[in-house]
Write a protein that holds these residues in place. Structure first.
Motif, mmCIF file in Angstrom:
data_model
loop_
_atom_site.group_PDB
_atom_site.id
_atom_site.type_symbol
_atom_site.label_atom_id
_atom_site.label_comp_id
_atom_site.label_asym_id
_atom_site.label_seq_id
_atom_site.Cartn_x
_atom_site.Cartn_y
_atom_site.Cartn_z
ATOM 1 N N MET A 165 0.854 -1.192 0.000
ATOM 2 C CA MET A 165 0.000 0.000 0.000
ATOM 3 C C MET A 165 0.877 1.224 0.000
ATOM 4 O O MET A 165 1.972 1.219 0.562
ATOM 5 N N ASN A 166 0.414 2.225 -0.665
ATOM 6 C CA ASN A 166 1.200 3.436 -0.752
ATOM 7 C C ASN A 166 0.324 4.654 -0.742
ATOM 8 O O ASN A 166 -0.762 4.672 -1.325
ATOM 9 N N SER A 167 0.826 5.619 -0.073
ATOM 10 C CA SER A 167 0.178 6.916 -0.115
ATOM 11 C C SER A 167 1.281 7.923 -0.326
ATOM 12 O O SER A 167 2.274 7.924 0.382
ATOM 13 N N VAL A 168 1.137 8.734 -1.312
ATOM 14 C CA VAL A 168 2.183 9.712 -1.548
ATOM 15 C C VAL A 168 1.572 10.961 -2.137
ATOM 16 O O VAL A 168 0.612 10.913 -2.913
ATOM 17 N N LYS A 169 2.092 12.054 -1.691
ATOM 18 C CA LYS A 169 1.638 13.312 -2.270
ATOM 19 C C LYS A 169 2.768 13.809 -3.152
ATOM 20 O O LYS A 169 3.910 13.924 -2.711
ATOM 21 N N LEU A 170 2.441 14.011 -4.384
ATOM 22 C CA LEU A 170 3.461 14.321 -5.371
ATOM 23 C C LEU A 170 3.053 15.574 -6.106
ATOM 24 O O LEU A 170 2.038 15.592 -6.802
ATOM 25 N N GLN A 171 3.817 16.599 -5.948
ATOM 26 C CA GLN A 171 3.541 17.832 -6.670
ATOM 27 C C GLN A 171 2.082 18.269 -6.525
ATOM 28 O O GLN A 171 1.460 18.711 -7.471
ATOM 29 N N GLY A 172 1.544 18.054 -5.337
ATOM 30 C CA GLY A 172 0.170 18.501 -5.106
ATOM 31 C C GLY A 172 -0.879 17.445 -5.406
ATOM 32 O O GLY A 172 -2.045 17.600 -5.044
ATOM 33 N N TRP A 173 -0.490 16.393 -6.081
ATOM 34 C CA TRP A 173 -1.451 15.318 -6.291
ATOM 35 C C TRP A 173 -1.279 14.291 -5.187
ATOM 36 O O TRP A 173 -0.149 13.952 -4.810
ATOM 37 N N SER A 174 -2.419 13.788 -4.714
ATOM 38 C CA SER A 174 -2.294 12.719 -3.737
ATOM 39 C C SER A 174 -2.608 11.394 -4.417
ATOM 40 O O SER A 174 -3.610 11.266 -5.111
ATOM 41 N N LEU A 175 -1.712 10.473 -4.223
ATOM 42 C CA LEU A 175 -1.896 9.136 -4.804
ATOM 43 C C LEU A 175 -2.104 8.147 -3.673
ATOM 44 O O LEU A 175 -1.372 8.162 -2.693
ATOM 45 N N PHE A 176 -3.092 7.322 -3.851
ATOM 46 C CA PHE A 176 -3.312 6.237 -2.889
ATOM 47 C C PHE A 176 -3.455 4.966 -3.700
ATOM 48 O O PHE A 176 -4.183 4.946 -4.694
ATOM 49 N N ALA A 177 -2.768 3.942 -3.265
ATOM 50 C CA ALA A 177 -2.915 2.677 -3.973
ATOM 51 C C ALA A 177 -2.625 1.561 -3.006
ATOM 52 O O ALA A 177 -1.833 1.713 -2.079
ATOM 53 N N ALA A 178 -3.292 0.454 -3.221
ATOM 54 C CA ALA A 178 -3.035 -0.700 -2.378
ATOM 55 C C ALA A 178 -3.439 -1.954 -3.113
ATOM 56 O O ALA A 178 -4.259 -1.906 -4.040
ATOM 57 N N GLY A 179 -2.861 -3.068 -2.693
ATOM 58 C CA GLY A 179 -3.199 -4.348 -3.276
ATOM 59 C C GLY A 179 -2.301 -4.647 -4.470
ATOM 60 O O GLY A 179 -1.418 -3.871 -4.839
ATOM 61 N N ILE A 180 -2.541 -5.817 -5.069
ATOM 62 C CA ILE A 180 -1.766 -6.132 -6.261
ATOM 63 C C ILE A 180 -2.733 -6.532 -7.368
ATOM 64 O O ILE A 180 -3.795 -7.090 -7.113
ATOM 65 N N PRO A 181 -2.346 -6.190 -8.569
ATOM 66 C CA PRO A 181 -3.239 -6.552 -9.676
ATOM 67 C C PRO A 181 -3.238 -8.065 -9.850
ATOM 68 O O PRO A 181 -2.231 -8.726 -9.588
ATOM 69 N N LYS A 182 -4.395 -8.588 -10.237
ATOM 70 C CA LYS A 182 -4.460 -10.025 -10.505
ATOM 71 C C LYS A 182 -4.905 -10.199 -11.944
ATOM 72 O O LYS A 182 -5.801 -9.468 -12.387
ATOM 73 N N PRO A 183 -4.338 -11.162 -12.613
ATOM 74 C CA PRO A 183 -4.808 -11.388 -13.989
ATOM 75 C C PRO A 183 -6.274 -11.776 -13.955
ATOM 76 O O PRO A 183 -6.720 -12.480 -13.048
ATOM 77 N N GLY A 184 -7.006 -11.316 -14.909
ATOM 78 C CA GLY A 184 -8.414 -11.699 -15.019
ATOM 79 C C GLY A 184 -9.339 -10.878 -14.149
ATOM 80 O O GLY A 184 -10.545 -11.132 -14.095
ATOM 81 N N ALA A 185 -8.808 -9.876 -13.475
ATOM 82 C CA ALA A 185 -9.683 -9.070 -12.624
ATOM 83 C C ALA A 185 -10.505 -8.110 -13.474
ATOM 84 O O ALA A 185 -10.072 -7.683 -14.542
ATOM 85 N N SER A 186 -11.715 -7.814 -12.987
ATOM 86 C CA SER A 186 -12.509 -6.777 -13.645
ATOM 87 C C SER A 186 -12.024 -5.440 -13.109
ATOM 88 O O SER A 186 -11.803 -5.295 -11.914
ATOM 89 N N ILE A 187 -11.869 -4.508 -13.996
ATOM 90 C CA ILE A 187 -11.346 -3.210 -13.572
ATOM 91 C C ILE A 187 -12.388 -2.136 -13.845
ATOM 92 O O ILE A 187 -12.972 -2.084 -14.931
ATOM 93 N N PHE A 188 -12.667 -1.344 -12.825
ATOM 94 C CA PHE A 188 -13.619 -0.244 -12.968
ATOM 95 C C PHE A 188 -12.868 1.067 -12.836
ATOM 96 O O PHE A 188 -12.024 1.225 -11.961
ATOM 97 N N TYR A 189 -13.220 1.964 -13.729
ATOM 98 C CA TYR A 189 -12.544 3.262 -13.711
ATOM 99 C C TYR A 189 -13.553 4.358 -13.447
ATOM 100 O O TYR A 189 -14.711 4.265 -13.840
#
Lengths: 373, 493, 417, 157
Positions: C314-338
């Motif tokens: 998991m990662n949280s980072v603020k970069l140049q004013g943008w905040s990024l949050f991410a966690a988990g790992i991608p799995k093949p065959g996963a459904s992705i919602f945007y």
């Protein structure tokens, strides 16, 4: 100035009370009670004084002794007509008096020794006592200018509008001998020009002297009125007399229960189911406000304070005598050395009975709160 | 429909310089008066009932509700209210409905009675130092000994919560009142809507009603009570039945009333098994038998013109408690004409009934409970001095819970969560808070009554009961004084 | 009980807290190998960007170790005598222990290149690295950062802030390969380029020449006044290895953070952390995990038996004013919602009824709940995520099942945090 | 030490948010000053779920993930158990936001750092939300004593 009579307006008052009882039933002169009540002169203001004496008419023991006051002859003739219709009068006479300059204008005072006529009792379907109560009510509220001061057996009330010692002198009480005397000196806050308003108040053998003012008068009175009592005098003391009559004669309660009704145990101290029931049932007969009273009847007397003791009351014993008074000094006046003297708590009765004499004052007590000798 | 001639009654005033557009008013108004559109606040004044919810909750004190400044030409016969009512009836063709109690300016006899106090000749009593008893027992007090004692109910103070049915008010109102009654040692009343099982634990403080609709009456209902009350009538609508609109009959209400959900709950005008006094006697006896003679049976009637004769009959029919509801008694819904024009004041009815029962020597058989418009502790004291054993309060209790007397109970949209069964609205009355407030009210009145009694030199309420000498009339005519059984102020005795 | 903790970082702090929670009296000794005392590594990029403002790099107040009655020894451990339960220190001391915790952390990974040993080439891992950089950098210089992991991007940002021209070189096809998806990385890349960071993806450092020149695999030659190496980390397993403890990529610890020696525990960046989702053991050098592992190890050293299920990346980072949050790992065959709107972006990977990964850019409020959903592997039907991204993905709109768990949990107190 | 709201009595009116916002950032509880002259942010979220409104606020967890995950030591616990953030130390990495399973900490709009419930520790008064809840739905949660960390239960034990 129009002088209002007692009964036309309700008059609050402060007072002195006293009672002396010989528990063996030995009679003694009225001197002592006069001396006792006279010593509390400051508690009266000359607008009322009176005495009840028990055992004064041994020769007419079986008859009702009726003391009547008349404002005028018309009232007497009206009353005597009524009396004659309803009673066999054994003897009648004016009550003997002694001239006293400090006693003002006095009504005519008569006494009658009478038996109710059997046929009248049957006609009305009443027992003797009920009949007597009815008669008293009828004369007191029905005949203008007539008033029954007392109506018991072998007893009488002597009262009037003056300091009590003057009333005693006027009625020559030093010449009577009784085993039980009660007395009253009154401090009304008005000037009722009528002797009927003085204490004691009586009904049948009951007499009541009272120091205090009953704030619950309105409730008490309206309750009693449901049972045929007519409180024509508008005074607290009258109500007290009727309450004793109602509870002890009509409802057949004992003195302890009666005391527990007029000076009820507080709910928070109420452990006894019977006491609670008495309070539920007779809550309107609670005497509320400051009072000390002495209730007397043929076989003794009882004194009781209101339940939070807002008025003075002391009791004392010496040999066969029981003394009750508003002030200790008054007792010491007639009996300087006492066996015992105490100040009863609020709602705790002092009861003195005459040995071996049957009467209405039937304590049915458990001995816990009786504190007489 | 053509143009309605009804103008708004109230006007919502928003002080723009204070409004922070937080939207609390929008969220709170069930009448949808307030709106927030893209940062613009506006109001729909027509819907405003002046319940004051928004005013109370506005964190910026930006709101005020005023009378709509609509001036008809002055006419003291055709008043604006009269005109509006005609418009409304011309619009709808229906009976005008109204909530709460009679708002008209009839003389209030409580306001024409003064109380007494002690001075010199007897001492007043300080209630902080001396015991002061408000304990009151209700029931038939003619038992000949403690063993034959008829069922009596003991109250810590002579004030009870009057009947309001679950359905007409929310369950949280019942929860509040039952808890307050429990805490204060007095009774609350289910009204005719049954007893919710959640409240069985408050049975020792519950008066359960048997009314003409017989809603929710079953053995457990009768058992889980302190007193059973047969409701013949209520002060707001003597002679009229009840109608709980289907919209207020939620699943919970339906279960409690034992009727289908969302169906109208109609209480007939009469009990269809009581067409005369002897039928009432039978019902009283039936209920006594059903509960093993263990509970006092109360009968509640509205104060009407011949109330004393009715009262006498009800007592002789075996009622242990007689509740009389005066013409200011409130309701969730009543035809306005009935509410405003039928019945007599409780003060008059009470005085009349107490005297009559005493004259007949049957006053001891029954306890009198006065209801209908008791506003404060002085009213309580006056009612008791006139002859009541206890009083019922309902409007005062609801006001304590937050009611602002907008008188629109019948819409079911009570913004204070009282006269509604909508969960989102009834949630607004937290019973913890409600119970505390209702309890506070009783406590406050209890203190005041003790003060008043102490001033009179009385330390038990028993000595105040029927003690009309403690009252003096002011501004009353001889006839009124006579009926009330009190002397005029200044009259001695 | 004598506790000996090797290392003074986050895991050590966690361990002290874990021990003291259950054992108020045991003696705790912490070996602090840092010259400058304990500090928190993630703060070094902030230090570089604004050395004055971020002078304080401590993780806990200075009084922390004192208040917890911890003896600090400035030394490194060099040899463990497992039989005698004695640790030999580099200063010649010997310390006996009842329980030993290896929290020796990690070091920067090195590329197999020659000529890396130049003054203008530096790592970006320790405070010393950053202090040296701080002295060397000048406004207007050209900096090349090799590796675009969190360390790389934060270094790039800090250098940009200091007025350098920055180029970020990433071996994988997009920046932050462990954290972001290609789509998210593309959005971020555009933004960073706009901000002034040049990005070269799919290329790696091939050679370093004197005169500030480097060459990439693609043949591109870059001028580089400062070359920052941020190509990953390597657990410091030497001490454990020499003591004969089981070591894989990192020290192997069981679910109670115990190594193959029952008296020796390990926690933090030095161990292999089980991945909650895949159950694979991997190096997960993340501060929250280090603290948790340290805490549980400490508790278990004091006699508890607290089970460690592992963690997710998991990662949280603020970069140049943008905040990024991410966690988990991608799995093949996963459904992705945007979902995206303006600079906000949300990506949800759903597989087999469970949330596998999410990326949230500038959408902070949902990050915590989504991580919690991944960590607890709360089963949520795919349809709900579909609905979630179709309406505005706020915290309030999160799938009801999540709130149900939260509110129900609250009632029986089973989920406090 | 934590506060909670009884959903059965929460009206969803949002007054808690308004008073919360006004209680912080130097507005000292003055709603008008706060909203007319500033753009205060509340530290409370109200979540509508199944017809009820839930009060989402910091639980001040016993073993608070936000404290443990904070890279700069800005997130701290005071002597009364209140978890608060020292924004002078905060570097806005937002790790606390990431690790809070309730989504409580928020990004501060005005300045670097985060916003979170601190139980009004600065004013040293009763929390503004609790004080101003018109229905007393917000209460101190007496039961949540030191029961250990649910993170333990979720991830460990």
């Amino acid at each position: 100035m129009v002088r209002l009579k007692e009964g036309e307006v309700r008059i609050p008052s402060g007072c002195a009370i006293a009672g002396i009882l010989n528990q063996k039933g030995t009679c003694f002169s009225g001197d002592r009670i006069i001396s006792c009540i006279a010593s509390m002169r400051q508690r009266s203001n000359g607008l009322g004084g009176g005495f009840a004496a028990y055992g004064i008419y041994p020769q007419y023991e079986k008859q009702y002794a009726l003391h009547l006051y008349y404002d005028h002859e018309k009232a007497r003739s009206e009353s005597e007509t009524l009396l004659n219709r309803n009673f066999k009068i054994c003897y009648a006479e004016p009550i003997p008096v002694r001239k006293n300059s400090r006693v003002g204008e006095a009504p005519l005072a008569w006494r009658y020794f009478a038996d109710p006529r059997e046929e009248r009792l049957q006609e009305q379907g009443m027992d003797e006592e009920e009949f007597m109560v009815g008669m008293v009510m009828q004369i007191n509220s029905g005949i203008a200018g007539a008033f029954i001061a007392s109506s018991g057996h072998n007893m009488g009330a002597f009262k009037g509008m003056a300091y009590p010692e003057d009333i005693g002198d006027y009625f020559r009480l030093d010449e009577y001998r009784a085993y039980l005397w009660t007395a009253h000196g009154r401090f009304p806050t008005n000037t009722p020009g009528w002797w009927g308003g003085a204490h004691p108040f009586t009904l049948l053998d009951w007499s009541v002297v009272h120091n205090g003012e009953i704030s619950s008068y309105g409730s008490n009175r309206r309750f009693l009125e449901m049972f045929g009592y007519r409180c024509s005098l508008q005074t607290d003391t009258e109500v007290i007399a009727y309450i004793f009559d109602f509870l002890m004669r009509r409802e057949g309660l004992g003195l302890d229960d009666t005391v527990k009704i007029i000076a009820a145990t507080f709910w928070e101290d109420m452990g006894d189911r019977k006491l609670a029931w008495l309070r539920h049932r007779y809550s309107s007969l609670l005497l509320n406000g400051p009072f000390s009273i002495i209730v007397a009847t043929g076989n003794g007397m009882a004194a009781v304070n209101d339940r939070i003791k807002l008025r003075p009351l002391v009791a004392a014993c010496k040999d066969d005598f029981l003394y009750i008074s508003s002030e200790e000094a008054a007792i010491r006046k007639v009996e300087p050395v006492l066996d015992k003297l105490w100040s009863p708590s609020g709602g705790e009765p002092v009861i003195g009975l005459i040995d071996n004499k049957v009467g209405l004052l039937e304590p049915k007590l458990n001995g816990v709160f009786i504190r007489s000798a | 429909m053509a143009l309605t001639m009804l103008a708004p009654v109230f006007k919502v005033e928003r002080e723009e310089s204070r409004c922070i557009k937080c939207g609390v008013c929008v969220q709170q108004c069930a009448n949808e008066v307030h709106h927030l559109d893209n940062g613009w606040m506006w109001t729909n004044d027509e819907e405003c009932v002046a319940c004051q919810r928004c005013v109370s909750l506005c964190p910026a004190q930006a709101l005020a509700i005023k009378e709509y400044p609509l001036s008809f030409r002055v006419n003291s016969h055709w008043t604006p209210a009269t005109i509006r009512e005609i418009y409304a009836q011309a619009d709808s063709g229906g009976v005008l409905l109204a909530g709460m109690g009679n708002p008209r300016s009839y003389k209030s006899y409580f306001d024409h009675l003064l109380l007494n106090a002690s001075q010199v000749t007897n001492p007043s009593i300080d209630p902080l130092r001396e015991p002061m008893e408000l304990n009151t027992s209700l029931g038939n007090k003619t038992g000949s000994s403690e063993l034959s004692e008829k069922p009596l109910i003991s109250l810590r103070l002579p004030i009870m919560f009057s009947a309001m049915s679950f359905g007409s008010v929310s369950l949280n109102v019942h929860k509040s009142l039952s808890r307050a009654a429990y805490a204060m040692g007095t009774l609350w009343n289910t009204g005719e809507g049954g007893l919710h099982p959640d409240l069985f634990s408050y049975k020792d403080n519950a008066v359960v009603q048997v009314a003409s609709g017989r809603f929710g009456v079953h053995p457990a209902y009768l058992e889980n009570s302190a007193v059973i009350e047969i409701k013949i009538g209520q002060g707001a609508k003597p002679g009229i039945g009840g109608h709980l609109p289907g919209a207020k009959v939620s699943e919970e209400v339906a279960r409690t009333r034992m009727i289908p959900a969302w169906s109208d709950a109609i209480s007939p005008a009469p009990h269809h098994d009581i067409y005369s006094i002897e039928d009432l006697a039978q019902l009283i006896e039936t209920l006594k038998v059903a509960t093993g003679y263990k509970k006092p049976i109360a009968v509640k009637v509205a104060a009407v013109h011949n109330i004393s004769a009715i009262a006498s009959g009800v007592v002789r029919a075996g009622a242990d408690i007689l509740a009389i509801d005066g013409f200011r008694g409130a309701t969730g819904a009543a035809p306005m004409r009935i509410r405003d024009h039928v019945g007599i004041p409780i003060e008059i009815a009470l005085a009349q009934v107490d005297s009559r029962l005493r004259d007949e020597g049957i006053r001891q058989q029954v306890s009198l409970v006065a209801a209908g418009g008791i506003r404060n502790s002085a009213d309580v004291v006056k009612a008791i001095a006139l002859g009541a054993d206890a009083v019922y309060i309902a409007t005062a209790a609801l006001i304590a819970l937050g009611c602002h007397l907008c008188q629109m109970c019948f819409t079911g949209k009570c913004n204070w969560g009282i006269a509604t069964t909508r969960p989102d609205l009834s949630r607004r009355l937290n019973p913890e808070v409600g119970a505390k407030r209702a309890q506070n009210l009783l406590q406050a009145w209890e203190h005041e009554i003790k003060e008043i009694m102490g001033a009179m030199g009385i330390n038990a309420i028993d000595s105040l009961r029927g003690n009309r000498l403690m009252l003096r009339g002011i501004g009353l005519g001889p006839e009124e004084l006579k009926i009330l059984g009190v002397k005029a102020a200044g009259e001695e005795g | 009980m004598r506790y000996l903790i090797v290392g003074s970082g986050i895991a050590a702090v966690g361990a002290v807290e874990g021990i003291r929670r259950f054992d108020r009296r045991g003696e705790i000794t912490v070996l602090d190998g840092e010259k400058r005392g304990a500090y928190t590594r993630p703060l070094i990029s902030y230090y570089l960007s604004d050395p004055i403002h971020y002078a304080d790099l401590s993780f806990r107040p200075d009084s922390f170790f004192r208040l917890n009655q911890v003896e600090m020894i400035k030394a490194r451990g060099i040899k463990i005598d497992r039989r005698a339960r004695i640790l030999n220190l580099d200063n010649g001391m010997q310390l006996a222990y009842d329980r030993l915790l290896l929290a020796c952390g990690a070091s920067p990974a090195q590329l197999e290149l020659s000529d890396l040993n130049q003054r203008w080439v530096s790592n970006f891992y320790t405070l010393e690295d950053v202090e040296r950089l701080n002295m060397n950098i000048r406004e207007g210089q050209q900096a090349v950062v090799i590796g675009s992991g969190l360390i790389g991007v934060k270094a790039a940002e800090a250098l940009l802030k200091r007025g350098l021209r920055v180029t970020l070189v990433e071996k994988a096809q997009h920046i932050l390969p462990q954290v972001l998806s290609p789509t998210a990385a593309a959005r971020l890349g555009v933004y960073l380029e706009k901000a002034g960071i040049k990005i070269i993806a799919g290329d790696e450092l091939a050679a370093v020449y004197p005169q500030h020149r480097i060459q990439l695999s693609s043949g591109t030659v870059l001028q580089s006044d400062q070359l920052i190496m941020a190509v990953g980390i390597r657990p410091n397993t030497e001490l454990a290895f020499s003591a004969g403890l089981k070591v894989g990529k990192g020290i192997v610890a069981d679910s109670y953070l115990r190594t193959s020696d029952e008296y020796i525990f390990a926690a933090g960046d030095v161990i292999e952390t089980p991945n909650l989702i895949t159950s694979n053991r991997e190096i997960m050098a993340l501060l929250p995990h280090a603290h948790r592992e340290g805490y549980l190890a400490g508790a278990n050293m004091s006699g508890q038996t607290l089970f460690y299920r592992g963690g997710v990346a998991m990662n949280s980072v603020k970069l140049q004013g943008w905040s990024l949050f991410a966690a988990g790992i991608p799995k093949p065959g996963a459904s992705i919602f945007y979902w995206q709107e303006d600079d906000k972006y949300l990506e949800i990977h759903h597989h087999q009824n469970c949330l596998q990964k999410f990326i949230a850019i500038n959408l902070p409020e949902v990050a915590g709940p989504l991580l919690s959903i991944i960590e607890t592997q709360l089963p949520i039907p795919e349809k709900m995520w579909q609905e979630y991204v179709e309406c505005y993905p706020t915290i309030a709109n999160l799938p009801a099942l999540y709130w149900q768990k939260i509110w129900k949990g609250e009632k029986n107190d089973s989920i406090e945090c | 030490m934590k506060i909670t709201a009884i959903p059965d009595y929460c009206l969803g009116c949002g007054l808690c948010r308004i008073y919360c916002a006004a209680a912080h950032d130097g507005f000292q509880g003055n709603v008008l000053r706060a909203f007319k002259h500033g753009s205060p942010l509340p530290r409370i979220n109200l979540i509508n779920w199944q017809g009820l409104t839930y009060f989402n606020v910091c639980r001040h967890c016993q073993d608070a993930p936000c404290i443990n995950a904070c890279i700069s030591g800005a997130m701290q616990r005071d002597e009364n158990g209140r978890v608060y953030v020292d924004n002078s130390r905060c570097v806005s990495c937002y790790t606390c936001i990431l690790v809070c399973p309730f989504g409580h900490p928020q990004v501060s709009r005005e300045r670097p750092g985060i916003l979170k419930c601190d139980l009004c520790r600065e004013s040293n008064r009763e929390p503004a939300c609790l004080k101003h809840c018109p229905n007393e739905a917000i209460i101190w949660d007496e039961e949540s004593g030191p029961t250990g960390s649910a993170k333990n239960k979720v991830h460990g034990e």
